[in-house]
Every structure is written in structure tokens, then in C-alpha cells.
Design an enzyme around this catalytic site. Structure first.
Site, short mmCIF file in Angstrom:
data_model
loop_
_atom_site.label_atom_id
_atom_site.label_comp_id
_atom_site.label_asym_id
_atom_site.label_seq_id
_atom_site.Cartn_x
_atom_site.Cartn_y
_atom_site.Cartn_z
N ASN A 75 48.35 49.93 37.85
CA ASN A 75 48.37 49.84 39.25
C ASN A 75 47.92 51.07 39.97
O ASN A 75 47.28 52.12 39.30
CB ASN A 75 49.55 49.39 39.61
CG ASN A 75 49.48 48.03 40.78
OD1 ASN A 75 49.05 48.63 41.82
ND2 ASN A 75 49.98 46.81 40.57
N ARG A 76 48.48 51.40 41.10
CA ARG A 76 48.20 52.55 42.08
C ARG A 76 49.27 53.17 42.32
O ARG A 76 50.41 53.20 42.01
CB ARG A 76 47.68 51.98 43.58
CG ARG A 76 46.70 50.82 43.38
CD ARG A 76 46.24 50.19 44.71
NE ARG A 76 45.15 49.05 44.44
CZ ARG A 76 45.24 48.02 44.16
NH1 ARG A 76 46.22 47.43 43.71
NH2 ARG A 76 44.00 47.43 44.06
N HIS A 101 45.03 52.16 37.82
CA HIS A 101 45.08 51.76 36.14
C HIS A 101 44.58 53.09 35.33
O HIS A 101 43.93 53.06 34.41
CB HIS A 101 44.02 50.58 35.86
CG HIS A 101 44.52 49.43 36.67
ND1 HIS A 101 45.88 49.13 36.79
CD2 HIS A 101 43.75 48.39 37.18
CE1 HIS A 101 45.82 47.69 37.53
NE2 HIS A 101 44.62 47.32 37.65
N HIS A 171 46.20 43.82 31.15
CA HIS A 171 45.52 43.46 32.45
C HIS A 171 44.67 42.01 32.21
O HIS A 171 43.53 42.00 32.49
CB HIS A 171 44.32 44.67 33.09
CG HIS A 171 43.88 44.31 34.41
ND1 HIS A 171 43.14 43.41 34.61
CD2 HIS A 171 44.56 44.62 35.67
CE1 HIS A 171 42.88 43.34 36.16
NE2 HIS A 171 43.72 44.03 36.69
N TYR A 173 43.19 38.36 32.15
CA TYR A 173 43.05 37.26 33.30
C TYR A 173 43.02 35.81 32.41
O TYR A 173 42.54 35.60 31.47
CB TYR A 173 41.61 37.26 33.73
CG TYR A 173 41.24 38.66 34.62
CD1 TYR A 173 41.25 38.32 36.05
CD2 TYR A 173 41.00 39.65 34.19
CE1 TYR A 173 41.06 39.16 36.95
CE2 TYR A 173 40.55 40.71 34.86
CZ TYR A 173 40.62 40.48 36.27
OH TYR A 173 40.22 41.61 37.51
N ASP A 241 47.43 40.08 45.65
CA ASP A 241 47.34 41.34 44.54
C ASP A 241 48.63 41.94 45.05
O ASP A 241 48.73 43.06 45.59
CB ASP A 241 46.12 41.90 44.82
CG ASP A 241 45.84 43.18 44.03
OD1 ASP A 241 46.75 43.03 43.06
OD2 ASP A 241 45.03 43.86 44.05
N GLN A 278 53.02 41.91 38.54
CA GLN A 278 51.67 41.98 39.57
C GLN A 278 50.99 40.83 39.49
O GLN A 278 50.54 40.37 38.55
CB GLN A 278 50.77 43.28 39.42
CG GLN A 278 49.87 43.30 40.56
CD GLN A 278 50.10 44.01 41.56
OE1 GLN A 278 51.34 44.65 41.57
NE2 GLN A 278 49.36 44.26 42.62
N GLU A 303 50.51 40.70 35.47
CA GLU A 303 50.72 41.84 34.87
C GLU A 303 52.06 42.47 35.10
O GLU A 303 52.67 42.75 36.05
CB GLU A 303 49.84 42.95 35.71
CG GLU A 303 48.38 42.62 35.84
CD GLU A 303 47.60 43.45 36.58
OE1 GLU A 303 47.61 44.59 36.55
OE2 GLU A 303 47.07 42.74 37.68
#
Length: 339
Positions: A75-76, A101, A171, A173, A241, A278, A303
Site C-alpha cells: 500500500n502507500r 507497494h 496482491h 485479484y 480502494d 484493503q 489484501e
């Protein structure tokens, strides 16, 4: 369970985990990435329930982060910097002024070392001191195990020789309909009374209650209906998100989310020891080339992780790994069929 390995292109290795019922999970040593997961529907028809690349070159490119381990920080991080023991550390920004990431050369593009340990596949990585600006040499391990009840168990561990932020996730999907549809008709339940609201750069600004908002997924909701709602937070991210704060005690393995596809009957139950999860509805997938050209909302990420930008929160010490300590996380995804 059996595990087989085979050479892939670009000198990569592709591992196949298969349980007693023929369910198969494919993992590569590039990014320790989950490449494919072949699971049956209620009629016994098998489909790949994750998005991915068709070859190793796609994983080396890092496009989409498909099924890859995100690190050293998932993440950030706001401003791509934080302070540890009064010293500022600056990281390699790759999303405007922020770190996402672990940076463009994060764990998702690295070649991990794989070995088969009985019923487990273990992948290891050494992240050198200074990689993307992070202090300390970090040793990382992740074990993948597929049980006969359809549970994929991810066990993470890490150690360091200097204080450093650590936050790892996969991560992947998911699309329980396979490659034939998007996720709008699938239903998601998240066992969380709160989520983290974000600013225009997707950095958390505070805890918000889900009650009375489109973020209330305590009962199953169609993702299409959620995405169609009007809400300032949805507008910022073009969908979900956001990091949810699961109910229950962090550190203990607890069920946090259930994804269900009514058409196929496939169900995916996520459990984790992590503090957050997440939920990302693939809002920026449009035009990303994998096994096909993907479009927005073709997959959803679940996540499990620490909070985004937690290194700059009052709880920062919880995500700083120090010498002599071991980072540990367990996340499980159980694929089943609901009649």
C-alpha cells in the site's frame, strides 16, 4: 497434497500445488506470485479464479501486481518518507510523491528462491540495506500450502538487522466467475464496522463508520450495486480502494471477508491475523494486459495488511521491525462451493 516444479520462460520456475480433489494452485518464483488457481463450480466445471499474466515476462514487468507479494511496504506511504527513532528515511516514490507497494522495484518483480518442504512451498528473498531507501537488510520467507478442504495458507515471516518498516501482502485479484465476466454480479461481505477514509491521494485521514454508507458490507452486497452508488469516497478511488478495520482481535486468525459468485456457486472465505484488509475493485485495470486485456472491475483484491501509511500514524511502532524480532502474518483463502 503434491507439489511439482517446472521451468518457465525467462529462467523462472512455475510450481504447481495440487490437493487430493484435483484443485490446483500455480505459483512462480518471480514476486512469489500466485499465477493461477483452478477451482470447480457447483457443477464441477473448473475455471481459473485469479487474474494473471500468460508468461514470466509479464511478472517481471510488474504490471498490475497480479498475485504478487507487495513489499517491503504494501500500500502507500505518504510523501514516501517516515521517521524511525528520530531519523527521517526517504523512499523511492512511484505514485506521485508517495510510495506504493514498495516502489517500482519492490518485492513483486524480484526473483525469490523456492524450495519444496514436504507439503509446503517456501519462497525466500533477501532485500538489501537501502533498497528503495529502506534501512536494514531484510530476510523474508513466505510459505504456501494448499489443504484438501480448498484452503490456501500463506504464512509470512521476516527478520532484519536494522529497524525498518515492514508490511507485506499478496496482491491477488479474484474473479470467482473465471475469465468470462467481471465482478459486478459477485457478492462481498466484510466483517468490519469501520474503514479508513482517504484523501485525494488515497492516503488515510481517519477512521469512519460504515453504518449508513456504501461501505457497509457487514451483510453480503452485490459489488455492482456498491460501485453504482454515489459517495465522495467512491469518487476519489473510482470504486473501492479502502482499508477496512475488521472486527475481532488483531494477531488472532479470524474470518474477515467472504466473496460469493451466485452464478457458479464458488465462494472464497478470507481469514487473517492482520489489522486491516484493503478492498480494491480493480478500478484502474482498464487496458492492463495479462492473460487477456483486462478492464476496470475485472477482479477484486482482498489484501490483508497493516494500515496504509501506518508508519506515519501514532501506531507506527507496531509496524517497525527491529533486530531480534520476527515479523509474522498468516492469511488463508478457502475456496468452496455453495449449493
Amino acid at each position: 497434497m503434491s507439489i511439482q516444479s517446472a521451468p518457465w520462460d525467462h529462467d523462472a520456475t512455475l510450481y504447481t500445488l495440487e490437493n487430493a480433489h484435483g484443485m490446483r494452485v500455480l505459483i512462480t518464483d518471480i514476486g512469489a506470485s500466485l499465477v493461477s488457481w483452478f477451482a470447480p463450480d457447483r457443477d464441477g466445471n473448473v475455471a481459473d479464479i485469479v487474474l494473471g499474466h500468460k508468461d514470466a515476462a509479464g511478472y517481471l514487468s510488474g504490471a498490475g501486481f497480479f498475485g504478487s507479494i507487495a513489499g517491503r511496504w504494501a500500500n502507500r506511504i505518504k510523501g514516501a518518507r517516515c521517521h524511525i527513532d528520530g531519523q527521517q528515511h526517504t523512499f523511492t516514490a512511484n505514485e506521485g510523491a508517495n510510495l506504493l507497494h514498495g516502489g517500482d522495484a519492490g518485492f513483486h518483480t524480484q526473483r525469490w528462491q523456492g524450495r519444496i518442504l514436504g507439503n509446503k512451498l517456501q519462497l525466500t528473498l533477501t532485500s538489501p540495506d537501502g533498497a528503495a531507501g529502506f534501512p536494514g537488510t531484510l530476510q523474508v520467507w513466505i510459505d504456501y500450502e494448499l489443504s484438501d478442504d480448498g484452503t490456501l495458507i500463506l504464512t509470512y515471516a521476516a527478520r532484519t538487522d536494522a529497524a525498518t518498516p515492514v508490511n507485506l501482502t499478496n496482491h491477488v485479484y479474484f474473479n470467482l466467475a473465471g475469465e468470462s465476466a467481471d465482478i459486478r454480479d459477485q457478492q462481498l461481505q466484510v466483517n468490519a464496522s469501520n474503514y479508513l477514509a482517504i484523501d485525494q491521494e488515497s492516503i488515510p485521514v481517519g477512521v469512519a463508520a460504515v453504518e449508513g454508507t456504501p461501505f457497509d458490507l457487514r451483510r453480503p452486497a452485490s459489488l455492482g450495486e456498491v460501485l453504482a452508488q454515489t459517495h465522495p469516497q467512491l469518487a476519489i478511488a473510482r470504486g473501492l480502494d479502502h482499508c477496512y478495520v475488521p472486527d475481532g482481535e488483531p494477531g488472532k486468525l479470524r474470518e474477515v471477508a467472504t466473496l460469493f459468485d451466485p452464478a457458479s456457486g464458488r465462494e472464497l472465505i478470507t481469514a487473517t491475523t492482520e489489522r486491516g484488509i484493503q478492498i480494491y475493485t480493480g478500478n484502474f485495470l482498464e487496458g492492463t494486459v495479462g492473460r487477456r486485456t483486462y478492464h476496470a472491475h475485472d477482479g477484486v483484491c482482498l489484501e490483508t495488511q497493516a494500515f496504509p501509511d501506518q508508519v506515519n500514524m501514532p501506531s507506527a511502532e507496531e509496524v517497525i521491525l527491529r533486530p531480534g524480532q520476527t515479523y509474522q502474518q498468516i492469511t488463508t483463502y478457502r475456496a468452496a462451493v455453495r449449493e
